[in-house]
Motif scaffolding. Structure first.
Motif, short mmCIF file in Angstrom:
data_model
loop_
_atom_site.label_atom_id
_atom_site.label_comp_id
_atom_site.label_asym_id
_atom_site.label_seq_id
_atom_site.Cartn_x
_atom_site.Cartn_y
_atom_site.Cartn_z
N THR A 42 0.82 -1.22 0.00
CA THR A 42 0.00 0.00 0.00
C THR A 42 0.85 1.27 0.00
O THR A 42 0.30 2.36 0.04
N ALA A 43 2.18 1.13 -0.04
CA ALA A 43 3.10 2.29 -0.01
C ALA A 43 2.82 3.18 1.19
O ALA A 43 2.56 4.38 1.04
N PRO A 44 2.88 2.64 2.41
CA PRO A 44 2.44 3.41 3.59
C PRO A 44 3.43 4.48 4.01
O PRO A 44 4.64 4.26 4.09
N HIS A 45 2.91 5.66 4.31
CA HIS A 45 3.71 6.78 4.77
C HIS A 45 2.95 7.55 5.86
O HIS A 45 1.72 7.61 5.85
N GLY A 46 3.71 8.13 6.77
CA GLY A 46 3.18 9.15 7.66
C GLY A 46 3.53 10.50 7.07
O GLY A 46 4.47 10.63 6.28
N LEU A 47 2.79 11.54 7.47
CA LEU A 47 2.97 12.86 6.87
C LEU A 47 3.32 13.92 7.91
O LEU A 47 2.81 13.89 9.04
N VAL B 254 1.41 20.07 11.17
CA VAL B 254 0.47 18.99 11.48
C VAL B 254 1.09 17.68 11.00
O VAL B 254 1.55 17.58 9.85
N ALA B 255 1.12 16.68 11.86
CA ALA B 255 1.70 15.38 11.51
C ALA B 255 0.67 14.28 11.73
O ALA B 255 -0.20 14.40 12.60
N TYR B 256 0.80 13.22 10.95
CA TYR B 256 -0.18 12.12 11.01
C TYR B 256 0.53 10.81 10.73
O TYR B 256 1.32 10.70 9.78
N THR B 257 0.24 9.81 11.54
CA THR B 257 0.90 8.51 11.40
C THR B 257 0.46 7.75 10.16
O THR B 257 1.21 6.90 9.67
N GLY B 258 -0.77 8.02 9.65
CA GLY B 258 -1.37 7.06 8.73
C GLY B 258 -1.59 5.76 9.48
O GLY B 258 -1.66 5.73 10.71
N ASP B 259 -1.72 4.66 8.76
CA ASP B 259 -1.84 3.34 9.39
C ASP B 259 -0.44 2.75 9.55
O ASP B 259 0.33 2.69 8.58
N THR B 260 -0.12 2.29 10.75
CA THR B 260 1.22 1.77 11.00
C THR B 260 1.29 1.04 12.32
O THR B 260 0.52 1.30 13.24
N ASP B 261 2.24 0.14 12.40
CA ASP B 261 2.68 -0.40 13.67
C ASP B 261 3.70 0.58 14.23
O ASP B 261 4.10 1.54 13.56
#
Length: 243
Positions: A146-151, A160-167
């Motif tokens: 899914t090419a996961p990234h936090g922003l 503003v920061a966001y984890t997205g979906d992650t362990d």
């Protein structure tokens, strides 16, 4: 002033009747979404948000509850006779991945010539301009396909920061460092769910999360049922935060 509004604060399965991830941010006259899950067009319209006022969509990864609403947003604007451009920014390959979502949901629709400009911007670990924003995307520990990234999104003096979906992973303290608002998923309260964060995991690492303010989102039923025991506020659909 920057205003953050959780138009959708839920997990993929509408736990608690919540809409999927859709975070609306207004910053110095620029309006953008962080993620746009499959239910987002409904959520935006129910919240009374003018979808034609959205300048950009920033995507964390390519799961439907985070990006599945993009085709519907674009086609809605086509029918609304939008003329102002729209930016879709996300991990590498964002144009191809969004096109694939288009074709899965609405075959042939990706080939429709829009009356307004739709541009695609690939995000990475070097700060990338999106309108007046500077956006950094850091790889996180979710399903690799899914090419996961936090922003980390800087709008003027606000971050503003966001984890997205992650362990839990080493990227999370980096994402949180100095943020005016750090948005963290908390799918579960204590239960270990692979590739996702629990409240217990966040609590175990709280000293590493050096953000000015933390709010939780993407809650599953275990988190909702134990809300009174959370160390940080949990966003609901409609929660607004001024920074």
């Amino acid at each position: 002033m920057t205003r953050v509004r959780f138009v959708g604060s839920g997990d993929p399965f509408a736990s608690g009747g919540r809409f999927q991830t859709c975070i609306l941010v207004d910053a110095d006259g620029y309006r953008f979404l962080i993620d746009c899950g499959a239910t987002s067009l409904v959520a935006l319209k129910r919240a009374g948000v003018d979808t034609g006022s959205v300048d950009a969509v920033l995507l964390t990864h390519f799961h439907g509850d985070h990006c599945g609403g993009v085709p519907y947003l674009i086609l809605d604007q086509q029918f609304a006779k939008r003329e102002r451009p729209l930016v879709i920014a996300g991990p590498p390959g964002v144009r191809e991945r969004v096109t694939a979502v288009f074709e899965t949901a609405l075959p042939t629709s990706s080939r429709t010539q829009q009356r307004f400009g739709v541009s695609y911007v690939e995000l990475g670990e070097r700060a990338t301009p999106v309108g007046p924003l500077e956006v950094v995307a850091v790889p996180v520990a979710h399903l690799p396909e899914t090419a996961p990234h936090g922003l980390r999104v800087r709008a003027g003096d606000t971050l503003v920061a966001y984890t997205g979906d992650t362990d839990w992973c080493d990227a999370l303290p980096q994402l949180a460092e100095g943020a005016d608002l750090f948005i963290a998923e908390a799918l579960s309260f204590e239960k270990r769910i692979p590739l996702h964060l629990s409240h217990a995991t966040l609590l175990a690492h709280r000293d590493e999360l050096r953000a000015k303010r933390i709010v939780l989102t993407h809650a599953g039923m275990e988190t909702l049922e134990r809300r009174s025991g959370l160390a940080w506020p949990l966003a609901d659909d409609g929660t607004e935060i001024d920074l």
